[in-house]
Design an enzyme around this catalytic site. Structure first.
Site, mmCIF file in Angstrom:
data_model
loop_
_atom_site.group_PDB
_atom_site.id
_atom_site.type_symbol
_atom_site.label_atom_id
_atom_site.label_comp_id
_atom_site.label_asym_id
_atom_site.label_seq_id
_atom_site.Cartn_x
_atom_site.Cartn_y
_atom_site.Cartn_z
ATOM 1 C CB SER A 12 -0.901 0.018 1.231
ATOM 2 O OG SER A 12 -1.438 1.320 1.384
ATOM 3 C CG HIS A 37 -3.992 -1.616 -1.561
ATOM 4 N ND1 HIS A 37 -5.135 -2.312 -1.917
ATOM 5 C CD2 HIS A 37 -4.339 -0.851 -0.501
ATOM 6 C CE1 HIS A 37 -6.117 -1.983 -1.092
ATOM 7 N NE2 HIS A 37 -5.669 -1.079 -0.221
ATOM 8 C CG ASP A 39 -5.077 2.340 1.013
ATOM 9 O OD1 ASP A 39 -6.072 1.603 0.870
ATOM 10 O OD2 ASP A 39 -3.987 1.941 1.472
ATOM 11 C CG MET A 41 -8.135 7.037 2.919
ATOM 12 S SD MET A 41 -7.263 6.979 4.487
ATOM 13 C CE MET A 41 -6.498 5.352 4.356
ATOM 14 C CG HIS A 70 -9.311 0.217 -0.273
ATOM 15 N ND1 HIS A 70 -8.690 -0.011 0.941
ATOM 16 C CD2 HIS A 70 -10.638 0.144 -0.031
ATOM 17 C CE1 HIS A 70 -9.601 -0.194 1.868
ATOM 18 N NE2 HIS A 70 -10.798 -0.099 1.321
ATOM 19 C CG MET A 72 -11.182 3.224 2.450
ATOM 20 S SD MET A 72 -9.582 3.115 3.267
ATOM 21 C CE MET A 72 -8.508 3.296 1.845
ATOM 22 C CG MET A 141 -11.673 -2.988 5.222
ATOM 23 S SD MET A 141 -10.181 -2.449 4.355
ATOM 24 C CE MET A 141 -9.251 -1.641 5.645
ATOM 25 N N GLY A 146 -8.682 3.847 7.433
ATOM 26 C CA GLY A 146 -8.356 5.252 7.658
ATOM 27 C C GLY A 146 -6.872 5.509 7.837
ATOM 28 C CG PHE A 147 -5.404 6.482 10.467
ATOM 29 C CD1 PHE A 147 -4.905 7.743 10.139
ATOM 30 C CD2 PHE A 147 -6.677 6.390 11.015
ATOM 31 C CE1 PHE A 147 -5.665 8.896 10.375
ATOM 32 C CE2 PHE A 147 -7.445 7.529 11.249
ATOM 33 C CZ PHE A 147 -6.933 8.780 10.932
ATOM 34 N N GLY A 148 -2.688 3.645 8.179
ATOM 35 C CA GLY A 148 -1.777 2.509 8.180
ATOM 36 C C GLY A 148 -1.286 2.251 9.598
ATOM 37 N N GLY A 149 -0.630 1.105 9.772
ATOM 38 C CA GLY A 149 0.045 0.831 11.029
ATOM 39 C C GLY A 149 -0.841 0.471 12.205
ATOM 40 C CG ASP A 177 -6.381 -2.853 3.185
ATOM 41 O OD1 ASP A 177 -5.295 -2.629 3.743
ATOM 42 O OD2 ASP A 177 -6.989 -2.013 2.496
ATOM 43 N N GLY A 178 -4.960 -4.553 6.224
ATOM 44 C CA GLY A 178 -4.794 -3.988 7.557
ATOM 45 C C GLY A 178 -4.032 -4.901 8.488
ATOM 46 N N GLY A 179 -2.879 -4.437 8.928
ATOM 47 C CA GLY A 179 -2.126 -5.195 9.926
ATOM 48 C C GLY A 179 -1.518 -6.494 9.423
ATOM 49 N N GLY A 199 1.149 -2.328 4.134
ATOM 50 C CA GLY A 199 1.739 -0.994 4.054
ATOM 51 C C GLY A 199 2.988 -0.920 4.894
ATOM 52 C CB SER A 200 3.537 -0.246 8.490
ATOM 53 O OG SER A 200 2.339 -0.880 8.818
HETATM 54 C C1 DX5 Z 1 -6.196 1.255 5.818
HETATM 55 C C2 DX5 Z 1 -5.784 1.069 4.378
HETATM 56 C C3 DX5 Z 1 -4.714 0.059 4.238
HETATM 57 C C4 DX5 Z 1 -3.446 0.439 4.949
HETATM 58 C C5 DX5 Z 1 -2.793 -0.785 5.441
HETATM 59 O O1 DX5 Z 1 -7.264 2.129 5.900
HETATM 60 O O2 DX5 Z 1 -6.867 0.669 3.580
HETATM 61 O O3 DX5 Z 1 -4.464 -0.283 2.896
HETATM 62 O O4 DX5 Z 1 -2.549 1.167 4.165
HETATM 63 O O5 DX5 Z 1 -1.694 -0.417 6.208
HETATM 64 P P1 DX5 Z 1 -0.954 -1.438 7.171
HETATM 65 O O6 DX5 Z 1 -0.468 -2.578 6.336
HETATM 66 O O7 DX5 Z 1 0.149 -0.606 7.728
HETATM 67 O O8 DX5 Z 1 -1.953 -1.877 8.193
HETATM 68 ZN ZN ZN Z 2 -6.508 -0.258 1.540
#
Ligand code: DX5
Ligand code: ZN
Length: 225
Positions: A12, A37, A39, A41, A70, A72, A141, A146-149, A177-179, A199-200
């Site tokens: 991401s 990917h 994102d 928002m 994606h 959002m 999800m 909304g946020f990475g990490g 998607d996420g974590g 992402g992270s």
């Molecule tokens: C969250 C995004 C994800 C996000 C994942 O709202 O849709 O794509 O970037 O980030 P990580 O892998 O850091 O959880």
């Molecule tokens: Zn995403």
């Protein structure tokens, strides 16, 4: 885009350097990314703002793999054509984003893009049941968007198992998607997922000047499976 269920890693760019998307995408693809990917928002459907179709169009020439957008955002429908024109291969909308999800998915497919359906952690697998023949991808999800990490929500793994069963022989990807990291990836792949957004866990420790950690991070996720 030919369908297959092999595991694909989709970094991401939310975790990339926003001033350097083109070079970041080239670096992460050279280091083994399968999809990119993207994102989007809006500060309304989710409490954060990233970018829109103009940025997607600008980064498109740098993506040699698959551009996985994606959304959002709410509403979705007025913007579908703009993201398709920007060159998205996959456009994913949230079932929670509006009252007419069939119309949204049909409108995405009508552009020629693949249609994705995203489910927030609080939305059960059954929400996808009436839509299985209208989608090419279901994005589960595993954090609130909304946020990475953020921390992976473990109760979502059962939802992946249920969706895999519901999908049967249909050519529908299950994306997480996420974590996602080497500790959570094996859980969702065992449950039936084939696209892992990260992402992270991919971008940590590296940069366009030092891209080797991207490759190490991608291989660590693959090795965990
Ligand atoms: C969250 C995004 C994800 C996000 C994942 O709202 O849709 O794509 O970037 O980030 P990580 O892998 O850091 O959880
Ligand atoms: Zn995403």
């Amino acid at each position: 885009m030919k369908f297959d269920r092999s595991v694909k890693i989709a970094p991401s760019i939310l975790s990339a350097d926003f001033a350097n998307f083109g070079a970041e995408i080239q670096a992460v693809e050279a280091q083994g990314a399968d999809w990119i990917h993207v994102d989007v928002m809006d500060g309304h459907f989710v409490p954060n703002i990233t970018f829109g179709p103009a940025t997607c169009a600008a980064i498109r020439p740098h993506i040699k793999t698959v551009m996985d957008v994606h959304l959002m955002i709410a509403p979705v429908d007025p913007y579908i054509q703009a993201f398709a024109d920007a060159g998205a291969d996959v456009i994913t909308a949230h079932v929670e984003a509006g009252p007419h999800i069939h119309r949204t998915l049909q409108a995405i497919r009508a552009t020629g893009a693949k249609a994705g359906l995203a489910l927030n952690p609080g939305t059960p697998a059954e929400a996808a049941a009436p839509l299985l023949d209208l989608v090419d991808l279901i994005c589960v999800m595993t954090v609130n968007p909304g946020f990475g990490g953020q921390k992976f929500i473990h109760s979502c793994v059962q939802k992946v198992t249920e969706l895999r069963e519901m999908i049967g022989d249909r050519e529908v990807h299950i994306e997480i998607d996420g974590g996602v990291d080497p500790s959570t990836a094996p859980l969702v792949v065992a449950a039936g997922a084939d696209v892992l957004v990260a992402g992270s866990a991919v971008f940590k420790g590296g940069s366009v000047d030092n891209p080797a950690p991207y490759g190490e991070n991608i291989r660590a996720i693959r090795a965990s499976l």
